[in-house]
Design a protein around this motif. Sequence first.
Motif, mmCIF file in Angstrom:
data_model
loop_
_atom_site.group_PDB
_atom_site.id
_atom_site.type_symbol
_atom_site.label_atom_id
_atom_site.label_comp_id
_atom_site.label_asym_id
_atom_site.label_seq_id
_atom_site.Cartn_x
_atom_site.Cartn_y
_atom_site.Cartn_z
ATOM 1 N N THR A 186 0.852 -1.194 0.000
ATOM 2 C CA THR A 186 0.000 0.000 0.000
ATOM 3 C C THR A 186 0.885 1.241 0.000
ATOM 4 O OG1 THR A 186 -0.127 -0.004 2.416
ATOM 5 C CG2 THR A 186 -1.896 -1.130 1.235
ATOM 6 N N PHE A 187 0.415 2.278 -0.674
ATOM 7 C CA PHE A 187 1.151 3.532 -0.710
ATOM 8 C C PHE A 187 1.026 4.260 0.620
ATOM 9 C CE2 PHE A 187 0.960 2.984 -5.318
ATOM 10 C CZ PHE A 187 2.201 3.465 -5.704
ATOM 11 N N GLU A 188 2.124 4.913 1.000
ATOM 12 C CA GLU A 188 2.142 5.735 2.209
ATOM 13 C C GLU A 188 2.799 7.063 1.871
ATOM 14 O OE1 GLU A 188 4.047 3.597 5.338
ATOM 15 O OE2 GLU A 188 2.614 1.927 5.272
ATOM 16 N N PRO A 189 2.416 8.129 2.586
ATOM 17 C CA PRO A 189 2.987 9.447 2.265
ATOM 18 C C PRO A 189 4.449 9.556 2.665
ATOM 19 C CG PRO A 189 1.539 9.577 4.183
ATOM 20 C CD PRO A 189 1.406 8.194 3.643
ATOM 21 N N LEU A 190 5.189 10.338 1.893
ATOM 22 C CA LEU A 190 6.577 10.643 2.210
ATOM 23 C C LEU A 190 6.657 12.032 2.832
ATOM 24 C CD1 LEU A 190 8.497 9.454 -0.983
ATOM 25 C CD2 LEU A 190 8.657 8.461 1.304
ATOM 26 N N PRO A 191 7.586 12.253 3.760
ATOM 27 C CA PRO A 191 7.767 13.610 4.307
ATOM 28 C C PRO A 191 8.095 14.584 3.172
ATOM 29 C CG PRO A 191 9.035 11.996 5.561
ATOM 30 C CD PRO A 191 8.519 11.281 4.351
ATOM 31 N N GLY A 192 7.395 15.694 3.147
ATOM 32 C CA GLY A 192 7.640 16.685 2.111
ATOM 33 C C GLY A 192 6.866 16.449 0.827
ATOM 34 N N GLY A 193 6.058 15.389 0.787
ATOM 35 C CA GLY A 193 5.246 15.117 -0.399
ATOM 36 C C GLY A 193 5.708 13.875 -1.132
ATOM 37 N N GLY A 194 4.844 13.370 -1.992
ATOM 38 C CA GLY A 194 5.147 12.151 -2.705
ATOM 39 C C GLY A 194 4.634 10.940 -1.959
ATOM 40 N N ALA A 195 4.949 9.767 -2.483
ATOM 41 C CA ALA A 195 4.419 8.537 -1.905
ATOM 42 C C ALA A 195 5.444 7.423 -2.037
ATOM 43 C CB ALA A 195 3.121 8.144 -2.618
ATOM 44 N N ALA A 196 5.307 6.416 -1.175
ATOM 45 C CA ALA A 196 6.203 5.259 -1.205
ATOM 46 C C ALA A 196 5.382 3.993 -1.032
ATOM 47 C CB ALA A 196 7.244 5.371 -0.097
ATOM 48 N N VAL A 197 5.872 2.913 -1.655
ATOM 49 C CA VAL A 197 5.214 1.617 -1.511
ATOM 50 C C VAL A 197 6.275 0.529 -1.593
ATOM 51 C CG1 VAL A 197 4.731 1.434 -4.000
ATOM 52 C CG2 VAL A 197 3.359 0.111 -2.373
ATOM 53 N N ALA A 198 6.158 -0.481 -0.742
ATOM 54 C CA ALA A 198 7.053 -1.637 -0.796
ATOM 55 C C ALA A 198 6.482 -2.633 -1.800
ATOM 56 C CB ALA A 198 7.171 -2.278 0.576
ATOM 57 N N LEU A 199 7.307 -3.034 -2.757
ATOM 58 C CA LEU A 199 6.891 -3.988 -3.783
ATOM 59 C C LEU A 199 7.870 -5.150 -3.820
ATOM 60 C CD1 LEU A 199 6.177 -1.448 -6.681
ATOM 61 C CD2 LEU A 199 4.452 -2.613 -5.276
ATOM 62 N N ASP A 200 7.341 -6.356 -3.974
ATOM 63 C CA ASP A 200 8.254 -7.486 -4.153
ATOM 64 C C ASP A 200 8.556 -7.648 -5.640
ATOM 65 O OD1 ASP A 200 6.225 -9.076 -5.391
ATOM 66 O OD2 ASP A 200 5.568 -9.848 -3.447
ATOM 67 N N ASP A 201 9.453 -8.578 -5.954
ATOM 68 C CA ASP A 201 9.894 -8.732 -7.338
ATOM 69 C C ASP A 201 8.759 -9.093 -8.275
ATOM 70 O OD1 ASP A 201 12.479 -8.100 -6.716
ATOM 71 O OD2 ASP A 201 13.170 -10.170 -6.535
ATOM 72 N N VAL A 202 7.816 -9.924 -7.811
ATOM 73 C CA VAL A 202 6.686 -10.319 -8.653
ATOM 74 C C VAL A 202 5.807 -9.111 -8.954
ATOM 75 C CG1 VAL A 202 4.600 -11.732 -8.771
ATOM 76 C CG2 VAL A 202 6.708 -12.701 -7.829
ATOM 77 N N GLU A 203 5.536 -8.300 -7.921
ATOM 78 C CA GLU A 203 4.696 -7.109 -8.118
ATOM 79 C C GLU A 203 5.352 -6.132 -9.088
ATOM 80 O OE1 GLU A 203 2.564 -7.039 -3.718
ATOM 81 O OE2 GLU A 203 4.533 -6.142 -3.987
ATOM 82 N N ILE A 204 6.661 -5.936 -8.922
ATOM 83 C CA ILE A 204 7.396 -5.044 -9.830
ATOM 84 C C ILE A 204 7.269 -5.547 -11.260
ATOM 85 C CG2 ILE A 204 9.698 -4.240 -10.492
ATOM 86 C CD1 ILE A 204 10.389 -4.317 -7.443
ATOM 87 N N SER A 205 7.449 -6.844 -11.442
ATOM 88 C CA SER A 205 7.385 -7.442 -12.773
ATOM 89 C C SER A 205 5.996 -7.296 -13.387
ATOM 90 C CB SER A 205 7.775 -8.921 -12.689
ATOM 91 O OG SER A 205 7.640 -9.540 -13.935
#
Length: 202
Positions: free
Chosen positions: A4-23
Amino acid sequence: MPGTFEPLPGGGAAVALDDVEISIIRSLAVQLLELIGPGPAEDAPDDPLAELFAEGPSEPPADPVLKRLFPDAYSDPEQPAAARAAEEQRAYSAEFRRYTENDLRAGKRDNALTVVRTLDALSSDAAGEGGAVLKLSVAESQQWLSALNDLRLAIGSRLEITDEDDTDLLYRLPDDDPRKPMVMAYLWLGGLQETLVETLMP
């Protein structure tokens, strides 16, 4: 696929993805790029105004996915129109399409390219075995949001989803249904899109 996406300090977003999800996301974005196609041919590469004034198509695409991504601007399938009114709508839609579709395609192409490029950059400096944390700027987050929407529209069109009732039926598909992988991707991308929207809300 719980990322799931989460906010980054100062704006933007981050999400943890595994290799399968990236692919999966990268593959879908590349397929979307292939479907949208390249930009208009550069007949006069030394003329910066050539592309600006290039006219696009006037007829809707034949492919149902492209028709969903680039719908007619003045037609309403829910409202049957008289023959004359329908003819006027077609003429207005053709004119609108001629002057806007090239830009719309360019925007969707740029969004999908951003998805591919950010994932490619991620894989080159992954933050751990089996995956990485994708960090997006505010601008990249907006492009990702648009690309996720386009991917869901494309998959939804292939699955012939037209309303919420169709979506409910997807949850009841048997595991051996050949549409199941597409359904799983559709639902997963919807979850990603929803958390990205929540992340970007003020």
